[in-house]
Enzyme design. Structure first.
Site, PDB file in Angstrom:
ATOM      1  CE  LYS A 137      -2.020  -3.389  -5.381  1.00 32.47           C
ATOM      2  NZ  LYS A 137      -1.892  -4.000  -4.052  1.00 32.47           N
TER       3      LYS A 137
HETATM    4  C1  E4P Z   1       0.958  -3.581  -2.048  1.00 29.83           C
HETATM    5  O1  E4P Z   1       0.332  -3.149  -3.015  1.00 29.83           O
HETATM    6  C2  E4P Z   1       1.043  -5.044  -1.753  1.00 29.83           C
HETATM    7  O2  E4P Z   1      -0.169  -5.705  -2.081  1.00 29.83           O
HETATM    8  C3  E4P Z   1       1.422  -5.309  -0.321  1.00 29.83           C
HETATM    9  O3  E4P Z   1       2.383  -4.356   0.096  1.00 29.83           O
HETATM   10  C4  E4P Z   1       1.928  -6.717  -0.139  1.00 29.83           C
HETATM   11  O4  E4P Z   1       2.455  -6.833   1.152  1.00 29.83           O
HETATM   12  P1  E4P Z   1       2.866  -8.283   1.707  1.00 29.83           P
HETATM   13  O5  E4P Z   1       4.002  -8.804   0.864  1.00 29.83           O
HETATM   14  O6  E4P Z   1       3.281  -8.032   3.146  1.00 29.83           O
HETATM   15  O7  E4P Z   1       1.614  -9.159   1.599  1.00 29.83           O
END
Ligand code: E4P
Length: 221
Positions: A84
């Site tokens: 990522k």
């Molecule tokens: C997914 O890959 C994201 O990192 C995650 O859904 C972020 O969620 P949040 O906005 O609740 O931190």
């Protein structure tokens, strides 16, 4: 249409995987920090034994060199590890190198609009993660963002798949799929919420009671 589990907690991932509807996992540094303490590589390796599909692991370094170095480490853990990279200028350079020169799959993350997704896809991203909850929190139309990104994929013939993340409720899951997301990554708590309906519970109980009463009368063997 695919569901990923959005968690770095092995117990949550295990419970989600047991339902038979999860095909991948996304983690992020905040999820990793909030999960049970321990060696992060071991945790990812545990998740890989529970989930059949891709597992996203996010870099934290903010330089191109640092991102590439972290990515090399994470990618070395398992072929199913997807790196990522957060959307930023350094990230774009890293994405391009990883996807086009090092053949490492990238999930471009922390994205809030379709322009960012377009840049990620032009750099070669395998996945583009749109943060639905955070987009909506700011008062913007997350469904439109997903739909625009889906249009960009079609017009640009990009390989990228859209991951809708930052789920706040089951409505977000439903609308994200309908808007064109290929994948929704959801926290564990929304999985039971996707299944539960009070009228369903009532109906199941009604049918069971009728059967039990018939059994007691001897009407059914
Ligand atoms: C997914 O890959 C994201 O990192 C995650 O859904 C972020 O969620 P949040 O906005 O609740 O931190």
């Amino acid at each position: 249409m695919e569901l990923f589990i959005d968690s770095a907690d092995i117990d949550e991932v295990r419970k989600a995987a047991s339902l038979g509807v999860i095909t991948g996992c996304t983690t992020n540094p905040k999820l990793a920090a909030s999960a049970e303490p321990g060696d992060f590589r071991k945790r990812v390796e545990e998740i890989l034994t529970v989930v059949d599909g891709p597992v996203s692991v996010e870099v934290v370094d903010e330089t191109v060199a640092g991102m590439l170095s972290e990515s090399a480490e994470y990618a070395s853990w398992d072929p199913r590890v997807v790196v990522k990279i957060p959307m930023c200028l350094a990230g774009l350079e890293a994405i391009h190198k990883l996807e086009n020169e090092r053949h490492v799959r990238v999930n471009v993350t922390c994205m809030m609009n379709s322009n960012q997704a377009a840049m990620a896809m032009m750099a070669g991203a395998t996945y583009v993660s749109l943060f639905v909850g955070r987009i909506t929190d700011m008062g913007y139309d997350a469904d439109a963002t997903i739909a625009e990104t889906a249009q960009f994929i079609e017009r640009g013939a990009f390989k990228a798949r859209i991951i809708a993340g930052s789920m706040r409720g089951v409505g977000d899951i439903q609308r994200s799929f309908l808007a064109g997301a290929h994948i929704v990554t959801t926290p564990y708590k929304l999985l039971p919420a996707m299944v539960h309906h009070p009228r369903t519970v009532e109906t199941i109980q009604e049918f069971k009671s009728a059967w039990d009463e018939a059994r007691q009368r001897g009407d059914v063997g």
